[in-house]
Scaffold this motif. Sequence first.
Motif, PDB file in Angstrom:
ATOM      1  N   GLY A 107       8.130  -8.390 -20.269  1.00  0.00           N
ATOM      2  CA  GLY A 107       8.248  -9.821 -19.965  1.00  0.00           C
ATOM      3  C   GLY A 107       8.035 -10.703 -21.174  1.00  0.00           C
ATOM      4  O   GLY A 107       7.813 -10.210 -22.296  1.00  0.00           O
ATOM      5  N   LEU A 108       8.097 -11.997 -20.941  1.00  0.00           N
ATOM      6  CA  LEU A 108       7.906 -12.958 -22.027  1.00  0.00           C
ATOM      7  C   LEU A 108       6.432 -12.993 -22.440  1.00  0.00           C
ATOM      8  O   LEU A 108       5.568 -12.535 -21.687  1.00  0.00           O
ATOM      9  N   GLN A 109       6.189 -13.609 -23.617  1.00  0.00           N
ATOM     10  CA  GLN A 109       4.791 -13.718 -24.068  1.00  0.00           C
ATOM     11  C   GLN A 109       3.969 -14.562 -23.086  1.00  0.00           C
ATOM     12  O   GLN A 109       4.461 -15.591 -22.598  1.00  0.00           O
ATOM     13  N   THR A 114      -0.591  -8.032 -19.326  1.00  0.00           N
ATOM     14  CA  THR A 114      -1.817  -7.233 -19.461  1.00  0.00           C
ATOM     15  C   THR A 114      -2.740  -7.450 -18.267  1.00  0.00           C
ATOM     16  O   THR A 114      -3.279  -6.490 -17.699  1.00  0.00           O
ATOM     17  N   THR A 115      -2.886  -8.712 -17.867  1.00  0.00           N
ATOM     18  CA  THR A 115      -3.757  -9.012 -16.727  1.00  0.00           C
ATOM     19  C   THR A 115      -3.217  -8.327 -15.464  1.00  0.00           C
ATOM     20  O   THR A 115      -3.979  -7.722 -14.700  1.00  0.00           O
ATOM     21  N   SER A 116      -1.907  -8.408 -15.262  1.00  0.00           N
ATOM     22  CA  SER A 116      -1.318  -7.801 -14.053  1.00  0.00           C
ATOM     23  C   SER A 116      -1.436  -6.286 -14.087  1.00  0.00           C
ATOM     24  O   SER A 116      -1.621  -5.639 -13.052  1.00  0.00           O
ATOM     25  N   ILE A 118      -3.834  -4.505 -15.374  1.00  0.00           N
ATOM     26  CA  ILE A 118      -5.181  -4.115 -14.969  1.00  0.00           C
ATOM     27  C   ILE A 118      -5.377  -4.322 -13.469  1.00  0.00           C
ATOM     28  O   ILE A 118      -5.931  -3.489 -12.758  1.00  0.00           O
ATOM     29  N   LYS A 119      -4.885  -5.462 -12.978  1.00  0.00           N
ATOM     30  CA  LYS A 119      -5.018  -5.737 -11.541  1.00  0.00           C
ATOM     31  C   LYS A 119      -4.305  -4.644 -10.727  1.00  0.00           C
ATOM     32  O   LYS A 119      -4.798  -4.191  -9.705  1.00  0.00           O
ATOM     33  N   LEU A 120      -3.133  -4.234 -11.231  1.00  0.00           N
ATOM     34  CA  LEU A 120      -2.351  -3.220 -10.518  1.00  0.00           C
ATOM     35  C   LEU A 120      -3.087  -1.870 -10.518  1.00  0.00           C
ATOM     36  O   LEU A 120      -3.177  -1.196  -9.489  1.00  0.00           O
ATOM     37  N   ALA A 192       4.700  -5.392 -25.796  1.00  0.00           N
ATOM     38  CA  ALA A 192       4.530  -6.713 -26.419  1.00  0.00           C
ATOM     39  C   ALA A 192       5.440  -7.714 -25.711  1.00  0.00           C
ATOM     40  O   ALA A 192       6.555  -7.375 -25.310  1.00  0.00           O
ATOM     41  N   GLY A 193       4.952  -8.960 -25.574  1.00  0.00           N
ATOM     42  CA  GLY A 193       5.789 -10.010 -24.995  1.00  0.00           C
ATOM     43  C   GLY A 193       6.931 -10.331 -25.948  1.00  0.00           C
ATOM     44  O   GLY A 193       6.788 -10.212 -27.163  1.00  0.00           O
ATOM     45  N   ARG A 194       8.098 -10.669 -25.384  1.00  0.00           N
ATOM     46  CA  ARG A 194       9.241 -10.969 -26.265  1.00  0.00           C
ATOM     47  C   ARG A 194      10.200 -11.913 -25.576  1.00  0.00           C
ATOM     48  O   ARG A 194      10.205 -12.043 -24.347  1.00  0.00           O
ATOM     49  N   THR A 248       3.510 -14.045 -11.351  1.00  0.00           N
ATOM     50  CA  THR A 248       2.102 -14.401 -11.586  1.00  0.00           C
ATOM     51  C   THR A 248       1.856 -15.909 -11.432  1.00  0.00           C
ATOM     52  O   THR A 248       2.791 -16.688 -11.355  1.00  0.00           O
ATOM     53  N   LYS A 249       0.589 -16.251 -11.400  1.00  0.00           N
ATOM     54  CA  LYS A 249       0.094 -17.638 -11.390  1.00  0.00           C
ATOM     55  C   LYS A 249       0.570 -18.427 -10.171  1.00  0.00           C
ATOM     56  O   LYS A 249       0.806 -19.625 -10.241  1.00  0.00           O
ATOM     57  N   LEU A 250       0.712 -17.726  -9.058  1.00  0.00           N
ATOM     58  CA  LEU A 250       1.110 -18.417  -7.834  1.00  0.00           C
ATOM     59  C   LEU A 250      -0.032 -19.259  -7.274  1.00  0.00           C
ATOM     60  O   LEU A 250       0.163 -20.014  -6.339  1.00  0.00           O
ATOM     61  N   ILE A 275      -2.305 -14.059  -7.919  1.00  0.00           N
ATOM     62  CA  ILE A 275      -2.771 -15.300  -7.303  1.00  0.00           C
ATOM     63  C   ILE A 275      -4.100 -15.773  -7.895  1.00  0.00           C
ATOM     64  O   ILE A 275      -4.880 -16.434  -7.232  1.00  0.00           O
ATOM     65  N   GLY A 276      -4.357 -15.402  -9.157  1.00  0.00           N
ATOM     66  CA  GLY A 276      -5.601 -15.836  -9.789  1.00  0.00           C
ATOM     67  C   GLY A 276      -5.906 -14.963 -10.987  1.00  0.00           C
ATOM     68  O   GLY A 276      -5.162 -14.021 -11.283  1.00  0.00           O
ATOM     69  N   GLU A 277      -6.993 -15.282 -11.670  1.00  0.00           N
ATOM     70  CA  GLU A 277      -7.299 -14.537 -12.896  1.00  0.00           C
ATOM     71  C   GLU A 277      -8.211 -13.347 -12.667  1.00  0.00           C
ATOM     72  O   GLU A 277      -8.393 -12.521 -13.537  1.00  0.00           O
ATOM     73  N   LYS A 278      -8.791 -13.271 -11.464  1.00  0.00           N
ATOM     74  CA  LYS A 278      -9.746 -12.184 -11.217  1.00  0.00           C
ATOM     75  C   LYS A 278      -9.010 -10.866 -10.921  1.00  0.00           C
ATOM     76  O   LYS A 278      -7.863 -10.866 -10.506  1.00  0.00           O
TER      77      LYS A 278
HETATM   78  N1  LIG Z   1      -4.257 -18.525 -12.734  1.00  0.00           N
HETATM   79  C1  LIG Z   1      -3.700 -17.358 -13.065  1.00  0.00           C
HETATM   80  N2  LIG Z   1      -3.713 -16.955 -14.346  1.00  0.00           N
HETATM   81  C2  LIG Z   1      -3.156 -15.776 -14.663  1.00  0.00           C
HETATM   82  C3  LIG Z   1      -2.524 -14.959 -13.687  1.00  0.00           C
HETATM   83  N3  LIG Z   1      -2.058 -13.850 -14.310  1.00  0.00           N
HETATM   84  C4  LIG Z   1      -2.367 -13.988 -15.612  1.00  0.00           C
HETATM   85  N4  LIG Z   1      -3.036 -15.141 -15.838  1.00  0.00           N
HETATM   86  C5  LIG Z   1      -3.536 -15.689 -17.109  1.00  0.00           C
HETATM   87  O1  LIG Z   1      -2.451 -15.860 -17.994  1.00  0.00           O
HETATM   88  C6  LIG Z   1      -2.895 -15.694 -19.341  1.00  0.00           C
HETATM   89  C7  LIG Z   1      -1.975 -14.735 -20.069  1.00  0.00           C
HETATM   90  O2  LIG Z   1      -2.132 -13.455 -19.499  1.00  0.00           O
HETATM   91  P1  LIG Z   1      -1.899 -12.102 -20.301  1.00  0.00           P
HETATM   92  O3  LIG Z   1      -2.100 -10.988 -19.329  1.00  0.00           O
HETATM   93  O4  LIG Z   1      -2.673 -12.055 -21.560  1.00  0.00           O
HETATM   94  O5  LIG Z   1      -0.360 -12.253 -20.645  1.00  0.00           O
HETATM   95  P2  LIG Z   1       0.579 -11.237 -21.434  1.00  0.00           P
HETATM   96  O6  LIG Z   1       1.916 -11.330 -20.799  1.00  0.00           O
HETATM   97  O7  LIG Z   1      -0.023  -9.886 -21.524  1.00  0.00           O
HETATM   98  O8  LIG Z   1       0.590 -11.918 -22.874  1.00  0.00           O
HETATM   99  P3  LIG Z   1       1.239 -11.337 -24.251  1.00  0.00           P
HETATM  100  O9  LIG Z   1       0.675  -9.970 -24.438  1.00  0.00           O
HETATM  101  O10 LIG Z   1       0.795 -12.304 -25.291  1.00  0.00           O
HETATM  102  O11 LIG Z   1       2.702 -11.360 -24.088  1.00  0.00           O
HETATM  103  C8  LIG Z   1      -4.329 -15.217 -19.268  1.00  0.00           C
HETATM  104  O12 LIG Z   1      -5.189 -16.301 -19.494  1.00  0.00           O
HETATM  105  C9  LIG Z   1      -4.468 -14.726 -17.827  1.00  0.00           C
HETATM  106  O13 LIG Z   1      -5.785 -14.834 -17.337  1.00  0.00           O
HETATM  107  C10 LIG Z   1      -2.505 -15.427 -12.304  1.00  0.00           C
HETATM  108  O14 LIG Z   1      -1.970 -14.812 -11.378  1.00  0.00           O
HETATM  109  N5  LIG Z   1      -3.114 -16.629 -12.072  1.00  0.00           N
END
Ligand SMILES: Nc1nc2c(ncn2[C@@H]2O[C@H](COP(=O)(O)OP(=O)(O)OP(=O)(O)O)[C@@H](O)[C@H]2O)c(=O)[nH]1
Length: 446
Positions: A107-109, A114-116, A118-120, A192-194, A248-250, A275-278
């Motif tokens: 996906g894009l940067q 990365t967050t997804s 770990i959540k997954l 890597a995001g691109r 993400t970020k719904l 649906i959040g950062e946790k």
């Molecule tokens: N509110 C909210 N924030 C999110 C969600 N998913 C990710 N984030 C936030 O989005 C930001 C970027 O998330 P990353 O997981 O680092 O994104 P990435 O795609 O891996 O980034 P790159 O490696 O730089 O391409 C972080 O601050 C996360 O906490 C979500 O579902 N909700």
Amino acid sequence: MFTTLSKKFSKIFQNISQQGRLTEKNIQKTLKKVQYTLLEADVSISVINDLTKILKKKSIGQIINKSLTPGQEFIKIVQTELVNLINSPKKKINFFEKPPVKFLMVGLQGAGKTTSLIKLAYFITKKFKKKILVVSTDTIRPAAIDQLEILSKKSNINFLKSYKSQTPQEIVKIAIKHAIKQLYDILIIDTAGRLHNNEKMMQELQNLQNYIKPTETFFVMDSMTGQDALHSIKNFNNFLKISGIILTKLDSDHRGGIILSIQHTTKIPIKLIGIGEKIQDLQIFCPDRIIKRILGMGDISSLIEDLKINLKKSTIQKIEKKIKSGKNFNLNDFLIQIKQIKKIGGIEFLKNKLPLNTQMINQNMYNFNEETLKKMEAMILSMTPIEKEFPKILNYSRKIRISSGSGITIQEMNSYLKQFKNIQRLMKTAKKKGFNTLFKNFTNMF
Ligand SMILES: Nc1nc2c(ncn2[C@@H]2O[C@H](COP(=O)(O)OP(=O)(O)OP(=O)(O)O)[C@@H](O)[C@H]2O)c(=O)[nH]1
């Protein structure tokens, strides 16, 4: 989530429900309102046009003079067609192939890869008890590998260290070998995001996908990006075979249009939503639940599921036992409930999942917030054990003492005690009708 959109739909539906009889003219008028609402929500024009055609055909054909509750019938048609719009037979995640099953995150940067990831990993470990290994091939962004390492450690997920000096292909080769040797069920690979127009990086990703042959390639997409995101998905899909989208970020209150446009425009299914950062803020994409939320009908099913996942089984059993025993629900039990509400995400989290109509009707509920929860807790903590057990004995002098101990006015205290009585009543209903009614009637607590 979708607050603006769901308020508008609620209003349209309230309006049409009040009409005893529907004519072709007022159906057309309502459909126009639906069209404007979708347009304002940034749904793509082609989606709106196709949807309106179906809605017109079905609602005019089925409702006029045929239904005793035409308004309800109309709402049902809109609901069904919206679900069809975002549904896909391919929406299930496939992780039942020969291990190690490989997932690739692209996906894009900053989209949330990365967050997804770990959540997954956390979600699958918790729900399906699979052994998971994660690895990063992001040798471009400084600290990307460290970010995954830190998140993995925090969540007890197995992480394989990679190094900037390695190529993504070298990293993956080692990771697959390791996963086979250590009998991992699933290997999740971060990239890597691109940008899709960076030909060199896209080519590199294509080579990596050909090498890995992943079962799932997830395009992680920030839902805030709007219509532009549709171009990104299409362009990524020209280079790779994307099997699903993680949106993400719904949790942010955006217009919601993207979720209604993706499946129809790209034919790629949404599989998961962030649906959040946790760590626990990832859900399987359920079209009917999402549409209910968009239409302001709440999402009681996922609320109950969240409660069941996030509260300990023993806690739920305790509440159920208490209800079944018919014993008086006292302020000690109420205190436990307050702590649980806090634990699962607070009062705003609960409000978000309730049907909008009920929320709007019940002004007390609307005014209820995290601050109220804190005050209630302080009030109960200032009581003696006997007062908590038998709140009926709370006379004026006792209330004065509690008020000076907790900093809560007598007026506030009376109002909280009234709410507590409502809950007691609800518990009695739940005893007769079952545990789930407790959450379905949640707003009556206020
Ligand atoms: N509110 C909210 N924030 C999110 C969600 N998913 C990710 N984030 C936030 O989005 C930001 C970027 O998330 P990353 O997981 O680092 O994104 P990435 O795609 O891996 O980034 P790159 O490696 O730089 O391409 C972080 O601050 C996360 O906490 C979500 O579902 N909700």
